[in-house]
Write a protein that holds these residues in place. Structure first.
Motif, mmCIF file in Angstrom:
data_model
loop_
_atom_site.group_PDB
_atom_site.id
_atom_site.type_symbol
_atom_site.label_atom_id
_atom_site.label_comp_id
_atom_site.label_asym_id
_atom_site.label_seq_id
_atom_site.Cartn_x
_atom_site.Cartn_y
_atom_site.Cartn_z
ATOM 1 N N MET A 115 52.840 17.393 -0.573
ATOM 2 C CA MET A 115 51.453 17.795 -0.819
ATOM 3 C C MET A 115 51.362 19.291 -0.911
ATOM 4 O O MET A 115 50.773 19.849 -1.833
ATOM 5 C CB MET A 115 50.562 17.279 0.313
ATOM 6 C CG MET A 115 49.098 17.705 0.157
ATOM 7 S SD MET A 115 48.202 16.467 -0.738
ATOM 8 C CE MET A 115 46.612 17.235 -0.815
ATOM 9 N N ALA A 116 51.960 19.971 0.090
ATOM 10 C CA ALA A 116 51.937 21.438 0.087
ATOM 11 C C ALA A 116 52.708 21.976 -1.098
ATOM 12 O O ALA A 116 52.328 22.970 -1.727
ATOM 13 C CB ALA A 116 52.501 21.972 1.394
ATOM 14 N N ILE A 117 53.804 21.288 -1.396
ATOM 15 C CA ILE A 117 54.612 21.751 -2.545
ATOM 16 C C ILE A 117 53.805 21.610 -3.827
ATOM 17 O O ILE A 117 53.828 22.472 -4.712
ATOM 18 C CB ILE A 117 55.914 20.933 -2.613
ATOM 19 C CG1 ILE A 117 56.778 21.218 -1.384
ATOM 20 C CG2 ILE A 117 56.678 21.264 -3.884
ATOM 21 C CD1 ILE A 117 58.024 20.355 -1.299
ATOM 22 N N GLY A 118 53.045 20.531 -3.968
ATOM 23 C CA GLY A 118 52.224 20.347 -5.176
ATOM 24 C C GLY A 118 51.144 21.395 -5.295
ATOM 25 O O GLY A 118 50.847 21.902 -6.393
ATOM 26 N N VAL A 119 50.556 21.763 -4.115
ATOM 27 C CA VAL A 119 49.518 22.805 -4.164
ATOM 28 C C VAL A 119 50.110 24.125 -4.585
ATOM 29 O O VAL A 119 49.559 24.867 -5.397
ATOM 30 C CB VAL A 119 48.828 22.906 -2.795
ATOM 31 C CG1 VAL A 119 47.883 24.094 -2.780
ATOM 32 C CG2 VAL A 119 48.079 21.625 -2.475
ATOM 33 N N VAL A 120 51.287 24.412 -3.982
ATOM 34 C CA VAL A 120 51.943 25.694 -4.335
ATOM 35 C C VAL A 120 52.312 25.714 -5.811
ATOM 36 O O VAL A 120 52.142 26.723 -6.520
ATOM 37 C CB VAL A 120 53.184 25.895 -3.447
ATOM 38 C CG1 VAL A 120 53.976 27.095 -3.935
ATOM 39 C CG2 VAL A 120 52.773 26.081 -2.003
ATOM 40 N N ALA A 121 52.813 24.555 -6.275
ATOM 41 C CA ALA A 121 53.185 24.502 -7.699
ATOM 42 C C ALA A 121 51.955 24.684 -8.585
ATOM 43 O O ALA A 121 51.972 25.371 -9.622
ATOM 44 C CB ALA A 121 53.860 23.176 -8.007
ATOM 45 N N GLY A 122 50.807 24.095 -8.196
ATOM 46 C CA GLY A 122 49.590 24.267 -8.985
ATOM 47 C C GLY A 122 49.118 25.702 -8.983
ATOM 48 O O GLY A 122 48.658 26.242 -10.009
#
Length: 493
Positions: free
Chosen positions: A1-8
Motif C-alpha cells: 500500500m505504502a509502495i503504491g502511494v510512493v509510486a503514485g
C-alpha cells in the motif's frame, strides 16, 4: 500500500515535471525568431544590457510570468512599387516594380527589426514602399528616358544602393528588386520608337517587294517552260497521229489503191521531208529568235516594274519626310510668331506707360512753371504799384526831400551832362588851380539856368506820368526801370 502511494507520488511528480518542462520550453521554427524579454541578457555581437534575448533555430527555457516570449517572422515579404516620377527632361513617368525583402538572419538585424516591427509586422511593406518610392523619385529625376530604357539595370542598382543604409537600420535586407514596367502617359517613348519602327517597316516592305519580284520571275519562267513542253508534246502527238492515219489508210487501200499509194509514196515522203524541214526551221526559230526575244522582253518588263516600285517607294518616303518637315516648320513658325507677338505687346504697353508718365510729368512741370511765372508777375506788379503809390505820397508830403534824394541818386548823370560842356574846348588855362576848376564847373552847371532846369525836369519826370516817346519815358527792361538820359545844353566856354 505504502509502495503504491510512493509510486503514485513519484509518477505524479514526473508528470508535473514533464508538464512544467513543456510549459517552459520554447522552440524557434526555422523561419522565425523568438524575442524573450523580462530580464537583462547578454547577446553575442550586440552587447550587454539589451533588455531582451533572441533565439533562432533552437529551443530555450522561459520562466512563465517573469519572461515574455514573442515571435518575429523571418519569412519573405514583398511590396508592389507604383511610383509617379519626373525625369531629368521633365517628362512624367510611372515606374512599376516589386521589392522582395525579409528580416536579416543576423542578430543585429533581428534586434533592429524587433524594436521597430515586433507588433507591426503587417506595416513593413508599407514602410518599405515609402523608402523605395522616395529614393526612386530622386534617382529618376537625375536620369533621362533613354537611360532608363537602355540601362534598366543601372536604375535598379542605384535604387538598391540608395536604400541599403536605411534598410539596414530597419533590420531588413532586399532579396530582389525588379522594375517591371515604365508607363509613359505622354507618349514620349512611343514617339521615340516611331522612327525605328518606320525604318524597319520600310526595310520589310522593300524585302517583301524583292521577294515578290523573284517569285513572279520564277513563276513566269516555269510557265514558259510548261508551255514549251506542251507545244513539243502536241507536235509529236500530231506526227504520231499522222503516221497512224497513214498506216490505216494504206491498209484499207492495199488492194485497188496500192498502185496509187505507190505513186503517192514519193509525194508523201517529200511532204514528210518538207514537214520535217519546216518543223526543224520552226524549232530553230524558236531557239534562235523567239526565246531570246521573250527573255529580253521579260527582263525589260521586270526591270521596269522594279524601277517603278523603287520610284514609288522613294516618292512615298520623300512625301512623308516633306510632310514631317512642314509640320515641324509650322510648329516652329507658330511658336516664334506667338513669342514675337507677346514681346511686341509687352514693349508697346511699356512704351505707352512711359509716354503717359512722361506727358503727365511734363504737364505738371509746365503747370507749375506757369503758376510760378504768374505769381512772380503778380508780385512784381504789386510791388511796382506800391512803389509808385509810396513815391506819390512822399511827393505830396515833402517834395523838397524827395527831389533832393532823386538828385543825389542821379548826381552822376548830372555831373556827366555838366562835363559835356567842356567837350569842345581844346585848350583851357586855369589861373587859380583846383579852385578855378571848381568855379568853372559850377558856372557850367548853373549857366543859363541849366542846373535848375535839369532839376525841374527830374522832378517833373517823377511827379507826372511820362508820355510815350518823350525824353523822360521809362521803360521796364528785364524787371528794372531804366531812365532815358537827359541832354543838358551847356554854353561853350
Amino acid at each position: 500500500m505504502a509502495i503504491g502511494v510512493v509510486a503514485g507520488i513519484v509518477l505524479a511528480a514526473i508528470l508535473a515535471l514533464i508538464g512544467l518542462f513543456k510549459l517552459m520550453w520554447r522552440v524557434a521554427e526555422p523561419n522565425e525568431a523568438l524575442v524573450i524579454s523580462g530580464s537583462t541578457h547578454r547577446t553575442e555581437g550586440i552587447g550587454e544590457g539589451m533588455g531582451f534575448r533572441i533565439v533562432t533555430g533552437r529551443g530555450t527555457l522561459v520562466v512563465p510570468g517573469v519572461q515574455a516570449v514573442r515571435k518575429l517572422s523571418l519569412d519573405l515579404n514583398e511590396t508592389q512599387l507604383n511610383v509617379d516620377c519626373v525625369t531629368h527632361q521633365g517628362i512624367p513617368l510611372r515606374v512599376k516594380g516589386v521589392v522582395i525583402f525579409k528580416i536579416g538572419d543576423d542578430l543585429v538585424s533581428i534586434a533592429n527589426a524587433a524594436r521597430r516591427f515586433l507588433d507591426q509586422q503587417k506595416m513593413m511593406p508599407e514602410r518599405v514602399h515609402i523608402v523605395f518610392a522616395g529614393h526612386l523619385r530622386s534617382i529618376v529625376g537625375g536620369l533621362t528616358v533613354e537611360d532608363m530604357i537602355r540601362d534598366r539595370e543601372k536604375l535598379t542598382g542605384q535604387t538598391r544602393a540608395a536604400c541599403g543604409t536605411e534598410m539596414e537600420k530597419l533590420g531588413l535586407i532586399v532579396d530582389s528588386l525588379q522594375i517591371h514596367e515604365i508607363e509613359d502617359p505622354t507618349g514620349y517613348i512611343k514617339n521615340l520608337a516611331m522612327p525605328h519602327a518606320a525604318a524597319v517597316q520600310r526595310d520589310a516592305r522593300i524585302a517583301q517587294a524583292e521577294a515578290n519580284r523573284l517569285a513572279t520571275e520564277a513563276e513566269q519562267t516555269a510557265f514558259a517552260r510548261m508551255a514549251e513542253a506542251t507545244r513539243d508534246s502536241e507536235i509529236l502527238q500530231a506526227g504520231y497521229q499522222a503516221e497512224r492515219d497513214k498506216a490505216a489508210a494504206t491498209a484499207r487501200q492495199a488492194g485497188p489503191l496500192s498502185e496509187a499509194a505507190a505513186r503517192q509514196e514519193v509525194v508523201v515522203q517529200e511532204t514528210r521531208v518538207a514537214e520535217l524541214e519546216a518543223h526543224r526551221r520552226e524549232q530553230q526559230l524558236q531557239a534562235d529568235v523567239r526565246k531570246p526575244a521573250d527573255a529580253a522582253a521579260y527582263e525589260t518588263r521586270t526591270r521596269a516594274e522594279a524601277e517603278r516600285d523603287a520610284r514609288i517607294s522613294a516618292a512615298q518616303a520623300k512625301a512623308k519626310e516633306t510632310e514631317l518637315a512642314a509640320a515641324a516648320e509650322a510648329t516652329r513658325v507658330t511658336t516664334a510668331a506667338t513669342a514675337d507677338a507677346a514681346a511686341t505687346e509687352a514693349r508697346g504697353l511699356a512704351a505707352a506707360k512711359a509716354t503717359r508718365a512722361t506727358g503727365e510729368a511734363e504737364a505738371a512741370a509746365t503747370q507749375a512753371k506757369g503758376l510760378a511765372v504768374a505769381a512772380s508777375a503778380k508780385a512784381k506788379g504789386l510791388a511796382e504799384a506800391d512803389a509808385i503809390k509810396a513815391r506819390a505820397a512822399a511827393l505830396a508830403e515833402n517834395q523838397e526831400a524827395v527831389v533832393a534824394q532823386q538828385l543825389a541818386e542821379n548826381w552822376p548823370a548830372i555831373v556827366e551832362a555838366g562835363a559835356g560842356a567842356f567837350g569842345n574846348v581844346e585848350h583851357m588855362v586855369l589861373l587859380n588851380g583846383a579852385e578855378g576848376m571848381s568855379e568853372m564847373f559850377a558856372k557850367a552847371l548853373t549857366m543859363g539856368g541849366t542846373g535848375l532846369g535839369l532839376a525841374r525836369q527830374l522832378l517833373a519826370s517823377m511827379s507826372q506820368p511820362a508820355a510815350p516817346g518823350s525824353a523822360a519815358d521809362t521803360t521796364p527792361v528785364n524787371g528794372k526801370t531804366a531812365s532815358a538820359s537827359h541832354q543838358i545844353p551847356i554854353a561853350d566856354a
